[in-house]
Design a protein around this motif. Sequence first.
Motif, PDB file in Angstrom:
ATOM      1  N   VAL A  35       0.822  -1.326   0.119  1.00 36.87           N
ATOM      2  CA  VAL A  35       0.018  -0.059  -0.145  1.00 36.87           C
ATOM      3  C   VAL A  35       0.882   1.333   0.094  1.00 36.87           C
ATOM      4  CG1 VAL A  35      -1.692   1.004   1.514  1.00 36.87           C
ATOM      5  CG2 VAL A  35      -2.015  -1.315   1.199  1.00 36.87           C
ATOM      6  N   PHE A  65      -3.716   6.195  -3.888  1.00 37.04           N
ATOM      7  CA  PHE A  65      -4.614   6.299  -2.671  1.00 37.04           C
ATOM      8  C   PHE A  65      -4.725   7.658  -2.066  1.00 37.04           C
ATOM      9  CE2 PHE A  65      -3.273   1.875  -2.630  1.00 37.04           C
ATOM     10  CZ  PHE A  65      -4.474   1.383  -2.883  1.00 37.04           C
ATOM     11  N   THR A 108     -10.741   5.810   0.837  1.00 35.58           N
ATOM     12  CA  THR A 108     -10.572   4.492   0.229  1.00 35.58           C
ATOM     13  C   THR A 108     -11.156   3.395   1.132  1.00 35.58           C
ATOM     14  OG1 THR A 108      -8.159   5.384  -0.295  1.00 35.58           O
ATOM     15  CG2 THR A 108      -8.463   2.721  -0.214  1.00 35.58           C
ATOM     16  N   SER A 128      -4.869   9.330   2.982  1.00 30.35           N
ATOM     17  CA  SER A 128      -5.992   8.668   2.545  1.00 30.35           C
ATOM     18  C   SER A 128      -6.962   8.545   3.387  1.00 30.35           C
ATOM     19  CB  SER A 128      -5.504   7.598   1.768  1.00 30.35           C
ATOM     20  OG  SER A 128      -6.833   6.832   1.202  1.00 30.35           O
ATOM     21  N   LEU A 188      -3.107   3.859   5.425  1.00 31.83           N
ATOM     22  CA  LEU A 188      -3.781   4.752   4.359  1.00 31.83           C
ATOM     23  C   LEU A 188      -3.859   6.194   5.070  1.00 31.83           C
ATOM     24  CD1 LEU A 188      -6.559   2.490   3.284  1.00 31.83           C
ATOM     25  CD2 LEU A 188      -4.807   3.369   1.703  1.00 31.83           C
TER      26      LEU A 188
END
Length: 350
Positions: A98, A105, A110, A142, A137
Amino acid sequence: MDPGSPEGRCRLMRWLCTANRGFANYALEELRRLFDVKAVKQIAAGEIFTIETDLEREAMLEAIQAKEPIFLRHIQPVDRTVTIEGNADDLNHLSELVRNAKPVFSGKRTAVHIRRSASSPYHYTASDTKGVLDAVLDELDSEPVMQNPDIILSIYAAGEELLAGWGTPGELLSDWPGGAVRFQREEEQISRAKFKLLEAERAFGLHLEDYKEALDIGAAPGGWTSLLLERGCAVTAVDPADLHPSLMDHPRLAYFKKNAGEVKFRPDTFDLLVCDMSWSPMLMVKLVLDLQASLERGGTAIITIKLMHRKPLQTIRDVIRKLEESSFKLLKAKQLFHNRDEITLYLNKI
Ligand SMILES: C[S@@+](CC[C@H](N)C(=O)[O-])C[C@H]1O[C@@H](n2cnc3c(N)ncnc32)[C@H](O)[C@@H]1O
């Protein structure tokens, strides 16, 4: 872009495809009609498989959007894979994956969707994995969300590897993990069939509250009728079987305890016709066509087609042809998650 043109070709790319259980072969057949499928691998029997194509990501997504396969419930590009170790390294590798995809992202809402095959050695639950990845994230600026995401990070734990990919809900064909749309069962719910119309409402972007007069053919025990009443429609329900007693005194309900072949209504009485008859497809079409004059021009029809025979694609083609030879235009045909051995048609009366 024409999927047959050399433009948009690339090295082989893998896609994870999901259909309702028992219908994967039909989804694959539909995909093969759209483009050259170079390799297929079964992941969960009759339900989940990967395909490889030499189409660029964009060309592939365009091909799917242009003619969305009826039986393909969900599709996910396999952008990255992680070999499953069966220990905490798996979470570390997913986190790294990720972080390395930060531009995908960053600045977006997300959703992380995790699914697994029963036999996968992947050790962590969906909520454990989501907890870890949501924190990553967050670091990437994100916003982790459950609903209305801009982008979905979709992960499938297969036998040996984690198959990870991302896309918008439109590209993945659903904003639910694997396209498995879950509704809360209500205490007073009359039938599970209600979920089919609820899902159709979402899948086809219907606004049932905008319709005034609905005809429900094959209405008993009354799940669809109850939803239409909840949305504010007046409903005419037709079924030789009994409607649930809780509906009987509803002021906006007219109930004909009859076979659909025995009723007749004035032309242009309805702006919505729904039919969930679980009946031979061609007999169902005949009954719908006999009643079509009662649906006004521009009206909507939502019809389930029971797939009773061994050649569902042929049955579907025949039914759609019959309806289109008459006064209907098909807007979308889809096997919804809540359809069992059937699909749902969304049509317009022209
Ligand atoms: C799957 S059930 C419908 C469930 C309903 N949509 C609900 O939400 O509760 C199918 C219904 O179609 C009815 N049916 C079958 N043939 C019919 C016909 N020729 N005319 C009217 N109803 C019919 C059956 O009696 C049965 O109640």
